[in-house]
Design a protein around this motif. Structure first.
Motif, PDB file in Angstrom:
ATOM      1  N   ILE A 123       7.670  -9.309  -4.894  1.00 16.28           N
ATOM      2  CA  ILE A 123       6.417  -8.668  -5.306  1.00 16.28           C
ATOM      3  C   ILE A 123       6.706  -7.402  -6.106  1.00 16.28           C
ATOM      4  O   ILE A 123       6.027  -7.085  -7.088  1.00 16.28           O
ATOM      5  CB  ILE A 123       5.544  -8.357  -4.070  1.00 16.28           C
ATOM      6  CG1 ILE A 123       4.967  -9.653  -3.488  1.00 16.28           C
ATOM      7  CG2 ILE A 123       4.419  -7.384  -4.419  1.00 16.28           C
ATOM      8  CD1 ILE A 123       4.231  -9.465  -2.178  1.00 16.28           C
ATOM      9  N   ILE A 128       4.704  -8.252  -9.490  1.00 17.12           N
ATOM     10  CA  ILE A 128       3.495  -8.830  -8.887  1.00 17.12           C
ATOM     11  C   ILE A 128       2.694  -7.761  -8.152  1.00 17.12           C
ATOM     12  O   ILE A 128       1.530  -7.962  -7.825  1.00 17.12           O
ATOM     13  CB  ILE A 128       3.879  -9.973  -7.918  1.00 17.12           C
ATOM     14  CG1 ILE A 128       4.752 -11.003  -8.632  1.00 17.12           C
ATOM     15  CG2 ILE A 128       2.652 -10.654  -7.340  1.00 17.12           C
ATOM     16  CD1 ILE A 128       5.343 -12.051  -7.707  1.00 17.12           C
ATOM     17  N   GLY A 130       1.115  -5.195  -8.955  1.00 21.31           N
ATOM     18  CA  GLY A 130      -0.190  -4.824  -9.517  1.00 21.31           C
ATOM     19  C   GLY A 130      -1.299  -5.754  -9.070  1.00 21.31           C
ATOM     20  O   GLY A 130      -2.402  -5.318  -8.731  1.00 21.31           O
ATOM     21  N   LYS A 131      -1.009  -7.063  -9.031  1.00 20.27           N
ATOM     22  CA  LYS A 131      -2.022  -8.043  -8.633  1.00 20.27           C
ATOM     23  C   LYS A 131      -2.309  -7.971  -7.138  1.00 20.27           C
ATOM     24  O   LYS A 131      -3.447  -8.122  -6.704  1.00 20.27           O
ATOM     25  CB  LYS A 131      -1.556  -9.443  -9.024  1.00 20.27           C
ATOM     26  CG  LYS A 131      -1.420  -9.640 -10.530  1.00 20.27           C
ATOM     27  CD  LYS A 131      -0.932 -11.036 -10.878  1.00 20.27           C
ATOM     28  CE  LYS A 131      -0.791 -11.199 -12.392  1.00 20.27           C
ATOM     29  NZ  LYS A 131      -0.288 -12.537 -12.776  1.00 20.27           N
ATOM     30  N   VAL A 132      -1.277  -7.755  -6.353  1.00 26.42           N
ATOM     31  CA  VAL A 132      -1.467  -7.657  -4.903  1.00 26.42           C
ATOM     32  C   VAL A 132      -2.306  -6.437  -4.558  1.00 26.42           C
ATOM     33  O   VAL A 132      -3.172  -6.484  -3.681  1.00 26.42           O
ATOM     34  CB  VAL A 132      -0.096  -7.589  -4.190  1.00 26.42           C
ATOM     35  CG1 VAL A 132      -0.278  -7.317  -2.696  1.00 26.42           C
ATOM     36  CG2 VAL A 132       0.663  -8.890  -4.396  1.00 26.42           C
ATOM     37  N   ARG A 133      -2.052  -5.333  -5.252  1.00 30.55           N
ATOM     38  CA  ARG A 133      -2.790  -4.099  -4.989  1.00 30.55           C
ATOM     39  C   ARG A 133      -4.290  -4.279  -5.207  1.00 30.55           C
ATOM     40  O   ARG A 133      -5.109  -3.634  -4.538  1.00 30.55           O
ATOM     41  CB  ARG A 133      -2.275  -2.975  -5.890  1.00 30.55           C
ATOM     42  CG  ARG A 133      -0.922  -2.419  -5.497  1.00 30.55           C
ATOM     43  CD  ARG A 133      -0.424  -1.423  -6.518  1.00 30.55           C
ATOM     44  NE  ARG A 133      -1.274  -0.235  -6.596  1.00 30.55           N
ATOM     45  CZ  ARG A 133      -1.192   0.665  -7.556  1.00 30.55           C
ATOM     46  NH1 ARG A 133      -0.322   0.501  -8.546  1.00 30.55           N
ATOM     47  NH2 ARG A 133      -1.976   1.714  -7.557  1.00 30.55           N
ATOM     48  N   LYS A 134      -4.668  -5.164  -6.146  1.00 27.98           N
ATOM     49  CA  LYS A 134      -6.085  -5.364  -6.432  1.00 27.98           C
ATOM     50  C   LYS A 134      -6.835  -5.953  -5.240  1.00 27.98           C
ATOM     51  O   LYS A 134      -8.032  -5.720  -5.065  1.00 27.98           O
ATOM     52  CB  LYS A 134      -6.241  -6.280  -7.649  1.00 27.98           C
ATOM     53  CG  LYS A 134      -5.778  -5.649  -8.958  1.00 27.98           C
ATOM     54  CD  LYS A 134      -5.892  -6.612 -10.121  1.00 27.98           C
ATOM     55  CE  LYS A 134      -5.371  -5.989 -11.416  1.00 27.98           C
ATOM     56  NZ  LYS A 134      -5.426  -6.945 -12.549  1.00 27.98           N
ATOM     57  N   LEU A 135      -6.136  -6.751  -4.417  1.00 25.16           N
ATOM     58  CA  LEU A 135      -6.772  -7.326  -3.234  1.00 25.16           C
ATOM     59  C   LEU A 135      -7.065  -6.263  -2.186  1.00 25.16           C
ATOM     60  O   LEU A 135      -8.047  -6.339  -1.461  1.00 25.16           O
ATOM     61  CB  LEU A 135      -5.875  -8.406  -2.618  1.00 25.16           C
ATOM     62  CG  LEU A 135      -5.708  -9.714  -3.389  1.00 25.16           C
ATOM     63  CD1 LEU A 135      -4.733 -10.621  -2.655  1.00 25.16           C
ATOM     64  CD2 LEU A 135      -7.052 -10.412  -3.570  1.00 25.16           C
ATOM     65  N   THR A 137      -8.354  -3.172  -1.756  1.00 25.19           N
ATOM     66  CA  THR A 137      -9.213  -2.064  -2.161  1.00 25.19           C
ATOM     67  C   THR A 137      -9.231  -1.029  -1.037  1.00 25.19           C
ATOM     68  O   THR A 137      -8.781  -1.303   0.083  1.00 25.19           O
ATOM     69  CB  THR A 137     -10.635  -2.570  -2.412  1.00 25.19           C
ATOM     70  OG1 THR A 137     -11.143  -3.114  -1.175  1.00 25.19           O
ATOM     71  CG2 THR A 137     -10.654  -3.655  -3.491  1.00 25.19           C
ATOM     72  N   ARG A 431     -14.195 -10.174  -2.082  1.00 27.86           N
ATOM     73  CA  ARG A 431     -14.106 -11.011  -3.281  1.00 27.86           C
ATOM     74  C   ARG A 431     -15.408 -11.763  -3.543  1.00 27.86           C
ATOM     75  O   ARG A 431     -15.778 -12.013  -4.703  1.00 27.86           O
ATOM     76  CB  ARG A 431     -12.974 -12.031  -3.135  1.00 27.86           C
ATOM     77  CG  ARG A 431     -11.567 -11.481  -3.015  1.00 27.86           C
ATOM     78  CD  ARG A 431     -11.068 -10.920  -4.336  1.00 27.86           C
ATOM     79  NE  ARG A 431     -11.137  -9.471  -4.376  1.00 27.86           N
ATOM     80  CZ  ARG A 431     -10.844  -8.722  -5.408  1.00 27.86           C
ATOM     81  NH1 ARG A 431     -10.461  -9.290  -6.531  1.00 27.86           N
ATOM     82  NH2 ARG A 431     -10.928  -7.424  -5.351  1.00 27.86           N
TER      83      ARG A 431
END
Length: 433
Positions: A123, A128, A130-135, A137, A431
């Motif tokens: 990760i 990766i 950056g994408k994991v951090r978006k989940l 919040t 989501r």
């Protein structure tokens, strides 16, 4: 092109790349060890006691933890973020480690840490993160951190009354006295102490509680006498690692929380040192932490994360040299070679841990609630997500064991983890709504 985020902070007396003369570096490095020591040793003590390890096995785990954390800190300051960040045992892993150790054994704990660490490393190093951090919040992270503290409430109270060591209740009076003294000492140091002492409430509380417990007959030094003075921790102390899918999935939630905490710490240390921070710093740091967790699994230790306490030490002393932190890492490694030292810590009575963790675990939950208060707007949508996630996370672990047998194994294991259930509920609702 990478965006460089420059953060203005306090001017350091000693910069990140500055060298310090050996005598001063030793003192500064030892200070970092003392700042993180109480919390990082508490993790194996709590996990070992809760899964039923013997005193010698807990001492072995402490040895492995000290070695793993020393290695992790060296990795973080060389191939990782290269910030002056100390790595220690993460409280986020405790619920998962206890659940896995109790249900599948310590071999499965080793396997879950090895695989989970490799996933975390990927990760980070593959970008990766950056994408994991978006989940995660602020709402999701706040709920998850809050539930970590709540899920450990029964462990703290059982240790407080010495339930694990004496379920018959014969030592309740003595245990309660020790736990109360430990708790009050810890709180008073945290609130009233001055200078560097204020940064060590866990160390002081543990020392006072330990000393009080000796004349009350709650401490057994037989283990210390039986252990050798010097030995080298060996890989796979719990046997050949078991790679159980359920255990791995269960621990991944702890890894996700650890990642989010560490990203916050990277920004914090950048602020304290007045340094720039880029996505590369974060990616290397998380990659390094993942590798360190896999090494911890190989050594039979616990999961590792960056320590906010030591960022406070840097802010207080204005000494930001990563070479000083590396001296602290070497001290940890040297301590890991002395089993008798681990034996002294392993002989710490459960009520001392109960007194310490009564405040510590509560502070974890308060941290999550504070994050929600400061970063989340309390509109109808967010309030509904928060309410559903908290109730799901608190209620699921209360399901009877015999009822959970009706679910697939992996689902049943997730339901036993309040943190996992709460995080999943918050992520899905966040989501969808």
């Amino acid at each position: 092109m990478e965006t460089l985020e420059t953060i203005k902070g306090p001017v350091l007396k000693v910069g990140i790349e500055d060298k310090v003369e050996p005598s001063k570096a030793l003192v500064f490095g030892l200070q970092h060890v003392l700042a993180m020591f109480g919390a990082t040793v508490t993790v194996p003590l709590v996990v070992g006691g809760a899964v039923g390890l013997s005193g010698s096995e807990i001492a072995l785990m402490i040895q492995a933890v000290l070695l793993a954390m020393g290695i992790a800190t060296l990795l973080q300051t060389t191939i990782g973020s290269r910030y002056p960040i100390v790595q220690g045992s993460s409280f986020a892993f405790i619920p998962g480690l206890i659940a896995i150790g109790s249900s599948f054994g310590m071999a499965a704990v080793q396997g879950a840490l090895i695989v989970g660490g490799l996933i975390e490393a990927a990760i980070g190093w593959l970008g990766i993160i950056g994408k994991v951090r978006k989940l995660f919040t602020p709402l999701v992270t706040g709920v998850t951190i809050t539930l970590i503290g709540f899920s450990l409430a029964d462990v703290a109270v059982k240790n407080f009354f010495n339930f694990y060591a004496d379920p018959s209740g014969g030592s309740i009076a003595r245990a309660t006295l020790v736990a109360v003294i430990t708790f009050l000492t810890t709180v008073m140091v945290a609130l009233r102490a001055k200078g560097s002492l204020k940064a060590m409430p866990v160390v002081v509380g543990a020392a006072v509680g330990y000393l009080v417990s000796v004349p009350l007959g709650l401490t057994d030094f037989g283990l210390v006498k039986s252990l050798p003075v010097v030995s080298i921790p060996r890989p796979f102390p719990w046997g050949e690692p078991a790679f159980d899918t359920t255990a791995i999935v269960l621990l991944l939630f702890a890894f996700m929380v650890s990642i989010i905490e560490s990203v916050g710490d990277y920004h914090a240390i950048a602020t304290v040192t007045g340094s720039g921070i880029t996505g590369k710093h974060i990616a290397r740091g998380i990659g390094s932490e993942g590798l360190a967790c896999s090494i911890a699994g190989l050594l039979g230790a616990c999961g590792t994360t960056s320590y906010s306490e030591n960022i406070g030490v840097v802010a207080l002393t204005k000494v930001g040299s990563r070479y000083v932190v590396q001296i602290g890492a070497v001290i940890l490694i040297l301590l890991s070679l002395v089993p008798k030292f681990g034996g002294v810590l392993a002989s710490m009575p459960a009520p001392v841990l109960g007194g310490l963790t009564l405040a510590l675990y509560g502070m974890i939950s308060v941290t999550g609630l504070r994050l929600i208060k400061e970063r989340v707007e309390f509109n109808d949508r967010n309030t509904l997500i928060l309410a559903a996630a908290l109730i799901a996370g608190l209620g699921a672990p209360q399901l009877p064991a015999e009822f959970l047998t009706a679910f697939p194994k992996i689902v049943a294991s997730i339901l036993e983890s309040g943190m996992a259930v709460g995080a999943l509920t918050a992520i899905v609702l966040d989501r969808l709504l």
